[in-house]
Design a protein around this motif. Structure first.
Motif, short mmCIF file in Angstrom:
data_model
loop_
_atom_site.label_atom_id
_atom_site.label_comp_id
_atom_site.label_asym_id
_atom_site.label_seq_id
_atom_site.Cartn_x
_atom_site.Cartn_y
_atom_site.Cartn_z
N ALA A 139 -0.47 7.51 5.66
CA ALA A 139 -1.66 8.35 5.57
C ALA A 139 -2.76 7.82 6.49
N ALA A 140 -2.94 6.50 6.52
CA ALA A 140 -3.95 5.91 7.41
C ALA A 140 -3.57 6.12 8.88
N HIS A 180 0.80 -1.23 0.00
CA HIS A 180 0.00 0.00 0.00
C HIS A 180 0.83 1.28 0.00
N ARG A 204 -0.13 4.99 1.40
CA ARG A 204 -1.43 4.92 2.08
C ARG A 204 -1.29 4.47 3.53
#
Length: 422
Positions: free
Chosen positions: A174-175, A168, A171
Protein backbone atom coordinates in the motif's frame (compact mmCIF):
# COMPACT_ATOMS: atom_id res chain seq x y z
CA UNK A 1 -6.03 -21.61 -1.83
CA UNK A 2 -5.50 -25.32 -1.60
CA UNK A 3 -2.48 -24.90 0.69
CA UNK A 4 -2.14 -22.30 3.43
CA UNK A 5 1.14 -21.48 5.11
CA UNK A 6 1.60 -21.01 8.82
CA UNK A 7 3.14 -17.80 10.14
CA UNK A 8 6.73 -18.41 11.31
CA UNK A 9 8.04 -17.66 14.75
CA UNK A 10 11.16 -15.92 13.47
CA UNK A 11 10.51 -12.38 12.16
CA UNK A 12 13.20 -12.58 9.46
CA UNK A 13 11.10 -14.81 7.23
CA UNK A 14 7.42 -14.19 6.68
CA UNK A 15 7.03 -17.48 4.80
CA UNK A 16 8.22 -20.86 6.07
CA UNK A 17 9.56 -23.64 3.93
CA UNK A 18 7.25 -25.65 1.71
CA UNK A 19 7.36 -27.65 -1.47
CA UNK A 20 7.09 -25.93 -4.84
CA UNK A 21 3.76 -24.29 -5.54
CA UNK A 22 2.49 -25.47 -8.96
CA UNK A 23 0.29 -22.37 -9.29
CA UNK A 24 3.34 -20.10 -9.08
CA UNK A 25 5.23 -22.32 -11.52
CA UNK A 26 2.30 -22.12 -13.95
CA UNK A 27 2.23 -18.32 -13.75
CA UNK A 28 5.96 -18.10 -14.42
CA UNK A 29 5.91 -20.54 -17.35
CA UNK A 30 2.74 -19.15 -18.91
CA UNK A 31 4.01 -15.61 -18.40
CA UNK A 32 7.22 -16.32 -20.29
CA UNK A 33 5.32 -18.26 -22.96
CA UNK A 34 3.00 -15.28 -23.43
CA UNK A 35 5.98 -12.93 -23.74
CA UNK A 36 7.51 -15.12 -26.45
CA UNK A 37 4.22 -15.56 -28.32
CA UNK A 38 3.47 -11.84 -28.23
CA UNK A 39 6.93 -10.82 -29.38
CA UNK A 40 6.72 -13.31 -32.23
CA UNK A 41 3.24 -12.31 -33.44
CA UNK A 42 2.89 -8.54 -33.01
CA UNK A 43 5.75 -7.21 -35.20
CA UNK A 44 4.71 -5.63 -38.51
CA UNK A 45 7.87 -5.73 -40.63
CA UNK A 46 8.85 -4.33 -44.00
CA UNK A 47 12.16 -3.81 -45.76
CA UNK A 48 12.76 -1.32 -48.59
CA UNK A 49 16.23 -2.54 -49.53
CA UNK A 50 17.95 -0.27 -47.04
CA UNK A 51 15.89 0.09 -43.85
CA UNK A 52 13.84 -2.36 -41.83
CA UNK A 53 10.63 -0.74 -40.61
CA UNK A 54 9.05 -2.17 -37.49
CA UNK A 55 5.44 -1.67 -36.43
CA UNK A 56 3.16 -3.22 -33.84
CA UNK A 57 -0.05 -5.10 -34.57
CA UNK A 58 -1.45 -4.03 -31.20
CA UNK A 59 -1.47 -0.40 -32.33
CA UNK A 60 -4.52 -1.25 -34.45
CA UNK A 61 -7.44 0.88 -33.19
CA UNK A 62 -9.46 -0.84 -30.50
CA UNK A 63 -6.97 -3.65 -29.92
CA UNK A 64 -5.46 -1.92 -26.87
CA UNK A 65 -7.86 -3.82 -24.60
CA UNK A 66 -5.97 -7.04 -25.40
CA UNK A 67 -2.88 -5.61 -23.70
CA UNK A 68 -4.64 -5.52 -20.32
CA UNK A 69 -4.25 -9.29 -20.30
CA UNK A 70 -1.40 -9.90 -22.74
CA UNK A 71 0.98 -7.63 -20.80
CA UNK A 72 1.93 -10.40 -18.41
CA UNK A 73 4.96 -8.87 -16.69
CA UNK A 74 2.81 -8.14 -13.61
CA UNK A 75 2.12 -11.86 -13.20
CA UNK A 76 5.80 -12.67 -13.72
CA UNK A 77 6.85 -10.22 -10.98
CA UNK A 78 4.07 -11.48 -8.70
CA UNK A 79 5.13 -15.10 -9.21
CA UNK A 80 8.75 -14.10 -8.72
CA UNK A 81 7.86 -12.45 -5.42
CA UNK A 82 6.11 -15.57 -4.19
CA UNK A 83 9.00 -17.78 -5.31
CA UNK A 84 11.56 -15.50 -3.64
CA UNK A 85 9.55 -15.44 -0.41
CA UNK A 86 9.36 -19.23 -0.33
CA UNK A 87 13.04 -19.61 -1.24
CA UNK A 88 14.19 -17.04 1.32
CA UNK A 89 12.01 -18.69 3.92
CA UNK A 90 13.92 -21.94 3.34
CA UNK A 91 17.36 -20.28 3.38
CA UNK A 92 19.60 -21.43 6.21
CA UNK A 93 22.84 -19.63 5.31
CA UNK A 94 21.72 -16.02 5.60
CA UNK A 95 20.76 -13.22 3.24
CA UNK A 96 24.11 -12.67 1.45
CA UNK A 97 24.47 -16.34 0.52
CA UNK A 98 20.86 -16.49 -0.67
CA UNK A 99 21.40 -13.38 -2.78
CA UNK A 100 24.54 -14.58 -4.56
CA UNK A 101 22.89 -17.90 -5.41
CA UNK A 102 19.98 -16.05 -7.06
CA UNK A 103 22.43 -13.68 -8.74
CA UNK A 104 24.37 -16.50 -10.35
CA UNK A 105 21.18 -18.02 -11.74
CA UNK A 106 20.25 -14.68 -13.32
CA UNK A 107 23.67 -13.77 -14.70
CA UNK A 108 25.19 -17.07 -15.82
CA UNK A 109 22.89 -17.59 -18.88
CA UNK A 110 23.96 -14.15 -20.18
CA UNK A 111 27.48 -15.33 -20.94
CA UNK A 112 26.63 -17.48 -24.01
CA UNK A 113 24.32 -14.71 -25.25
CA UNK A 114 27.23 -12.29 -25.10
CA UNK A 115 29.64 -14.80 -26.62
CA UNK A 116 27.39 -14.93 -29.69
CA UNK A 117 26.15 -11.35 -29.94
CA UNK A 118 29.32 -9.34 -29.30
CA UNK A 119 31.18 -10.71 -32.37
CA UNK A 120 28.10 -11.54 -34.49
CA UNK A 121 27.23 -8.01 -35.71
CA UNK A 122 30.82 -7.44 -36.84
CA UNK A 123 30.92 -10.75 -38.71
CA UNK A 124 27.57 -10.15 -40.43
CA UNK A 125 28.64 -6.66 -41.51
CA UNK A 126 31.74 -8.21 -43.08
CA UNK A 127 29.49 -10.56 -45.06
CA UNK A 128 27.41 -7.68 -46.40
CA UNK A 129 24.33 -7.78 -44.17
CA UNK A 130 22.67 -4.32 -44.26
CA UNK A 131 23.74 -2.26 -41.26
CA UNK A 132 20.38 -0.81 -40.20
CA UNK A 133 18.43 -4.10 -39.83
CA UNK A 134 21.41 -5.59 -38.05
CA UNK A 135 21.53 -2.67 -35.62
CA UNK A 136 17.81 -3.02 -34.91
CA UNK A 137 18.24 -6.68 -33.99
CA UNK A 138 21.38 -6.12 -31.92
CA UNK A 139 19.81 -3.30 -29.91
CA UNK A 140 16.52 -5.08 -29.26
CA UNK A 141 18.32 -8.19 -28.04
CA UNK A 142 19.90 -6.11 -25.29
CA UNK A 143 16.87 -3.93 -24.56
CA UNK A 144 14.84 -6.98 -23.52
CA UNK A 145 17.23 -7.37 -20.60
CA UNK A 146 15.38 -4.53 -18.83
CA UNK A 147 13.32 -7.20 -17.11
CA UNK A 148 16.38 -8.86 -15.59
CA UNK A 149 17.74 -5.49 -14.46
CA UNK A 150 14.50 -4.61 -12.67
CA UNK A 151 14.01 -8.12 -11.33
CA UNK A 152 17.52 -7.96 -9.89
CA UNK A 153 16.44 -4.90 -7.88
CA UNK A 154 13.53 -6.92 -6.47
CA UNK A 155 15.76 -9.90 -5.65
CA UNK A 156 18.35 -7.69 -3.96
CA UNK A 157 15.67 -5.97 -1.89
CA UNK A 158 14.02 -9.26 -0.85
CA UNK A 159 15.82 -9.78 2.49
CA UNK A 160 14.91 -6.25 3.62
CA UNK A 161 11.41 -6.31 2.15
CA UNK A 162 10.73 -9.64 3.86
CA UNK A 163 11.44 -8.03 7.23
CA UNK A 164 9.07 -5.19 6.39
CA UNK A 165 6.50 -7.73 5.24
CA UNK A 166 6.72 -9.67 8.52
CA UNK A 167 6.09 -6.47 10.50
CA UNK A 168 3.65 -4.55 8.34
CA UNK A 169 2.06 -6.97 5.86
CA UNK A 170 -0.35 -5.32 3.43
CA UNK A 171 0.76 -1.85 4.48
CA UNK A 172 4.03 -2.34 2.56
CA UNK A 173 2.54 -2.68 -0.97
CA UNK A 174 0.00 0.00 0.00
CA UNK A 175 2.85 2.40 0.82
CA UNK A 176 4.61 1.52 -2.44
CA UNK A 177 1.35 2.15 -4.34
CA UNK A 178 1.07 5.53 -2.62
CA UNK A 179 4.62 6.28 -3.75
CA UNK A 180 3.68 5.37 -7.33
CA UNK A 181 0.62 7.65 -7.18
CA UNK A 182 2.62 10.56 -5.77
CA UNK A 183 5.32 10.06 -8.41
CA UNK A 184 2.77 10.25 -11.21
CA UNK A 185 1.07 13.31 -9.71
CA UNK A 186 4.35 15.21 -9.50
CA UNK A 187 5.51 13.94 -12.89
CA UNK A 188 2.40 15.02 -14.78
CA UNK A 189 1.89 18.27 -12.89
CA UNK A 190 5.48 19.44 -13.45
CA UNK A 191 6.16 17.85 -16.84
CA UNK A 192 9.33 16.28 -15.42
CA UNK A 193 8.98 12.92 -17.17
CA UNK A 194 12.28 11.52 -15.91
CA UNK A 195 10.79 11.44 -12.42
CA UNK A 196 8.53 8.64 -13.61
CA UNK A 197 11.44 6.20 -13.49
CA UNK A 198 11.07 6.13 -9.71
CA UNK A 199 8.07 3.94 -10.42
CA UNK A 200 10.39 1.17 -11.57
CA UNK A 201 10.91 0.70 -7.84
CA UNK A 202 7.45 1.63 -6.56
CA UNK A 203 5.33 -0.27 -9.10
CA UNK A 204 7.34 -3.44 -9.58
CA UNK A 205 8.29 -3.80 -5.92
CA UNK A 206 4.61 -3.40 -5.00
CA UNK A 207 3.67 -6.24 -7.38
CA UNK A 208 6.61 -8.33 -6.12
CA UNK A 209 5.46 -7.66 -2.54
CA UNK A 210 1.98 -9.00 -3.33
CA UNK A 211 3.75 -12.28 -4.08
CA UNK A 212 4.95 -12.29 -0.44
CA UNK A 213 1.34 -11.96 0.70
CA UNK A 214 0.36 -14.91 -1.47
CA UNK A 215 3.25 -17.01 -0.15
CA UNK A 216 2.13 -16.74 3.48
CA UNK A 217 -1.58 -17.06 2.74
CA UNK A 218 -2.62 -13.45 3.39
CA UNK A 219 -4.23 -13.15 -0.03
CA UNK A 220 -6.51 -16.08 0.76
CA UNK A 221 -9.65 -14.24 1.79
CA UNK A 222 -12.17 -16.23 -0.23
CA UNK A 223 -13.79 -15.82 -3.62
CA UNK A 224 -15.50 -12.45 -2.92
CA UNK A 225 -12.15 -10.89 -2.02
CA UNK A 226 -10.60 -12.22 -5.22
CA UNK A 227 -13.49 -10.81 -7.25
CA UNK A 228 -13.04 -7.49 -5.47
CA UNK A 229 -9.33 -7.49 -6.25
CA UNK A 230 -9.90 -8.27 -9.93
CA UNK A 231 -12.78 -5.83 -10.40
CA UNK A 232 -11.14 -3.15 -8.28
CA UNK A 233 -7.83 -3.35 -10.13
CA UNK A 234 -9.28 -3.31 -13.65
CA UNK A 235 -11.92 -0.77 -12.63
CA UNK A 236 -9.31 1.60 -11.19
CA UNK A 237 -7.25 1.19 -14.37
CA UNK A 238 -10.30 2.04 -16.48
CA UNK A 239 -10.89 5.22 -14.46
CA UNK A 240 -7.23 6.22 -14.68
CA UNK A 241 -7.16 5.69 -18.45
CA UNK A 242 -10.56 7.28 -19.00
CA UNK A 243 -10.04 10.40 -16.92
CA UNK A 244 -6.29 10.63 -16.45
CA UNK A 245 -3.24 11.19 -18.63
CA UNK A 246 -2.57 7.50 -19.19
CA UNK A 247 -2.65 5.79 -22.60
CA UNK A 248 -5.05 2.91 -23.27
CA UNK A 249 -2.39 0.31 -24.06
CA UNK A 250 -0.35 -1.47 -21.41
CA UNK A 251 2.57 -1.92 -23.79
CA UNK A 252 4.60 0.78 -25.51
CA UNK A 253 3.43 1.50 -29.04
CA UNK A 254 5.34 3.14 -31.91
CA UNK A 255 4.63 6.87 -32.12
CA UNK A 256 2.83 7.06 -28.77
CA UNK A 257 3.59 10.12 -26.66
CA UNK A 258 3.96 8.06 -23.50
CA UNK A 259 3.90 4.47 -22.31
CA UNK A 260 2.46 2.74 -19.26
CA UNK A 261 5.52 0.50 -19.21
CA UNK A 262 8.55 2.73 -19.72
CA UNK A 263 8.41 3.97 -17.06
CA UNK A 264 5.61 2.03 -15.35
CA UNK A 265 2.63 4.07 -14.18
CA UNK A 266 -0.12 3.88 -11.59
CA UNK A 267 -2.38 2.54 -14.35
CA UNK A 268 0.01 -0.37 -14.83
CA UNK A 269 -0.09 -1.06 -11.10
CA UNK A 270 -3.90 -1.07 -11.18
CA UNK A 271 -3.92 -3.56 -14.07
CA UNK A 272 -1.40 -5.65 -12.12
CA UNK A 273 -3.78 -5.88 -9.17
CA UNK A 274 -6.62 -6.84 -11.53
CA UNK A 275 -4.54 -9.56 -13.17
CA UNK A 276 -3.48 -11.02 -9.82
CA UNK A 277 -7.08 -11.09 -8.61
CA UNK A 278 -8.17 -12.79 -11.84
CA UNK A 279 -5.37 -15.34 -11.57
CA UNK A 280 -6.38 -16.09 -7.96
CA UNK A 281 -9.95 -16.69 -9.13
CA UNK A 282 -8.73 -19.13 -11.76
CA UNK A 283 -6.32 -20.92 -9.43
CA UNK A 284 -8.59 -23.91 -8.59
CA UNK A 285 -9.15 -24.61 -12.30
CA UNK A 286 -5.47 -24.13 -13.13
CA UNK A 287 -4.41 -26.68 -10.53
CA UNK A 288 -6.75 -29.29 -12.03
CA UNK A 289 -4.96 -29.15 -15.39
CA UNK A 290 -2.50 -31.94 -16.34
CA UNK A 291 0.47 -29.62 -16.02
CA UNK A 292 3.19 -31.54 -14.20
CA UNK A 293 5.02 -32.81 -17.28
CA UNK A 294 4.87 -29.52 -19.25
CA UNK A 295 6.11 -27.65 -16.17
CA UNK A 296 8.93 -30.13 -15.66
CA UNK A 297 10.05 -29.59 -19.26
CA UNK A 298 9.58 -25.81 -19.45
CA UNK A 299 10.87 -24.82 -16.02
CA UNK A 300 14.59 -25.41 -16.71
CA UNK A 301 14.33 -23.65 -20.09
CA UNK A 302 12.50 -20.42 -19.22
CA UNK A 303 15.53 -18.14 -19.09
CA UNK A 304 16.86 -19.60 -22.33
CA UNK A 305 13.54 -19.01 -24.05
CA UNK A 306 13.45 -15.41 -22.83
CA UNK A 307 17.02 -14.60 -23.87
CA UNK A 308 16.96 -16.32 -27.27
CA UNK A 309 13.43 -15.89 -28.62
CA UNK A 310 14.23 -12.49 -30.13
CA UNK A 311 17.41 -13.74 -31.84
CA UNK A 312 15.22 -16.49 -33.34
CA UNK A 313 12.86 -13.78 -34.60
CA UNK A 314 15.77 -11.88 -36.14
CA UNK A 315 16.99 -14.99 -37.95
CA UNK A 316 13.58 -15.56 -39.53
CA UNK A 317 13.16 -11.86 -40.26
CA UNK A 318 16.59 -11.74 -41.86
CA UNK A 319 15.77 -14.61 -44.19
CA UNK A 320 12.12 -13.89 -44.98
CA UNK A 321 11.76 -10.11 -44.76
CA UNK A 322 15.27 -8.82 -45.52
CA UNK A 323 16.55 -11.65 -47.71
CA UNK A 324 13.39 -12.65 -49.59
CA UNK A 325 11.73 -9.19 -49.40
CA UNK A 326 8.46 -10.65 -48.11
CA UNK A 327 6.88 -8.04 -45.84
CA UNK A 328 4.51 -9.20 -43.13
CA UNK A 329 0.83 -8.67 -44.08
CA UNK A 330 -1.27 -5.89 -42.61
CA UNK A 331 -2.57 -6.88 -39.12
CA UNK A 332 -6.03 -8.34 -38.86
CA UNK A 333 -6.43 -9.38 -42.47
CA UNK A 334 -6.93 -12.85 -43.85
CA UNK A 335 -3.33 -13.12 -45.08
CA UNK A 336 -2.04 -12.06 -41.67
CA UNK A 337 -4.06 -14.73 -39.88
CA UNK A 338 -3.35 -17.39 -42.48
CA UNK A 339 0.38 -16.72 -42.26
CA UNK A 340 0.61 -17.33 -38.54
CA UNK A 341 1.06 -21.13 -38.72
CA UNK A 342 3.91 -20.77 -41.23
CA UNK A 343 5.53 -17.89 -39.31
CA UNK A 344 5.32 -19.67 -35.96
CA UNK A 345 6.58 -22.92 -37.45
CA UNK A 346 9.66 -21.18 -38.84
CA UNK A 347 10.27 -19.51 -35.49
CA UNK A 348 9.80 -22.77 -33.60
CA UNK A 349 12.22 -24.63 -35.85
CA UNK A 350 14.77 -21.85 -35.35
CA UNK A 351 14.25 -21.76 -31.60
CA UNK A 352 14.54 -25.50 -31.03
CA UNK A 353 18.32 -25.82 -31.55
CA UNK A 354 18.85 -22.68 -29.48
CA UNK A 355 16.99 -24.29 -26.59
CA UNK A 356 18.94 -27.52 -27.05
CA UNK A 357 22.26 -25.72 -27.17
CA UNK A 358 21.91 -23.07 -24.47
CA UNK A 359 19.51 -24.48 -21.84
CA UNK A 360 22.49 -26.13 -20.14
CA UNK A 361 23.60 -22.65 -19.02
CA UNK A 362 20.48 -22.20 -16.90
CA UNK A 363 22.26 -23.96 -14.04
CA UNK A 364 25.48 -22.30 -12.82
CA UNK A 365 28.45 -24.62 -12.32
CA UNK A 366 28.80 -26.31 -8.95
CA UNK A 367 32.05 -25.07 -7.47
CA UNK A 368 33.56 -24.84 -3.96
CA UNK A 369 32.02 -21.44 -3.29
CA UNK A 370 33.02 -19.64 -0.13
CA UNK A 371 30.70 -17.91 2.30
CA UNK A 372 29.38 -14.61 0.94
CA UNK A 373 29.28 -11.39 2.91
CA UNK A 374 26.97 -8.44 2.38
CA UNK A 375 29.95 -6.54 0.94
CA UNK A 376 30.72 -9.18 -1.67
CA UNK A 377 27.04 -9.84 -2.43
CA UNK A 378 26.18 -6.17 -2.98
CA UNK A 379 29.38 -5.54 -4.97
CA UNK A 380 28.49 -8.45 -7.27
CA UNK A 381 24.93 -7.20 -7.60
CA UNK A 382 26.11 -3.70 -8.50
CA UNK A 383 28.42 -5.02 -11.21
CA UNK A 384 25.80 -7.32 -12.75
CA UNK A 385 23.09 -4.67 -12.47
CA UNK A 386 25.29 -2.03 -14.10
CA UNK A 387 26.07 -4.39 -16.96
CA UNK A 388 22.39 -5.20 -17.48
CA UNK A 389 21.49 -1.50 -17.46
CA UNK A 390 24.16 -0.74 -20.07
CA UNK A 391 22.90 -3.53 -22.33
CA UNK A 392 19.31 -2.37 -21.86
CA UNK A 393 20.27 1.09 -23.11
CA UNK A 394 22.78 0.23 -25.84
CA UNK A 395 22.01 -3.39 -26.73
CA UNK A 396 24.63 -5.44 -28.56
CA UNK A 397 25.16 -2.89 -31.33
CA UNK A 398 28.81 -2.67 -32.46
CA UNK A 399 30.84 -0.58 -30.06
CA UNK A 400 32.58 -0.60 -26.72
CA UNK A 401 29.48 -0.48 -24.49
CA UNK A 402 28.40 -4.14 -24.76
CA UNK A 403 31.96 -5.30 -24.16
CA UNK A 404 32.26 -3.21 -20.99
CA UNK A 405 28.80 -4.34 -19.90
CA UNK A 406 29.65 -8.03 -20.22
CA UNK A 407 32.96 -7.50 -18.44
CA UNK A 408 31.00 -5.95 -15.56
CA UNK A 409 28.62 -8.94 -15.48
CA UNK A 410 31.55 -11.36 -15.61
CA UNK A 411 33.24 -9.39 -12.83
CA UNK A 412 30.11 -9.72 -10.71
CA UNK A 413 30.11 -13.47 -11.22
CA UNK A 414 33.79 -13.64 -10.31
CA UNK A 415 33.10 -11.78 -7.07
CA UNK A 416 30.69 -14.60 -6.16
CA UNK A 417 33.25 -17.19 -7.24
CA UNK A 418 34.90 -19.94 -5.25
CA UNK A 419 35.85 -18.68 -1.79
CA UNK A 420 35.49 -15.10 -3.04
CA UNK A 421 35.10 -12.50 -0.35
CA UNK A 422 35.66 -8.75 -0.19
Amino acid sequence: MAVLLERPAAPRTAAPARVRDPFIDVLRVLGMAAVVFQHWTIPVLSFDGDRLTTGNALSTPGVWVVTWLSQVMPLVFFAGGAANAISFGRATQGGPQWLVVRLRRLAWPLLPLAAVWIPLPHLLLMFGVPAQPLEVGAKLTGQLLWFLAVYLIAVTATPYMMRLHARHGLRVPAALAAGAALTDVVRFSTGFDALGYLNIVFVWLAVHQLGFLYADGRLDRGTPARWLMAAGGFGAAALLVGYGPYPDSMIGLPGAEMSNMAPPTLAMLAVSVGQIGLAALLRPWILRLPISRPLAWAGPRMMTAYLWHMPALFVVTGVVVVGMRLDTPAPGGAFWLAGWPIWLTLLGLTMWPLLKGFARFEEPPTLPYGKATWTSALAATALVGGGLLALTVAGFAPGLTPVVAILAILGGLLVTGPRAQL
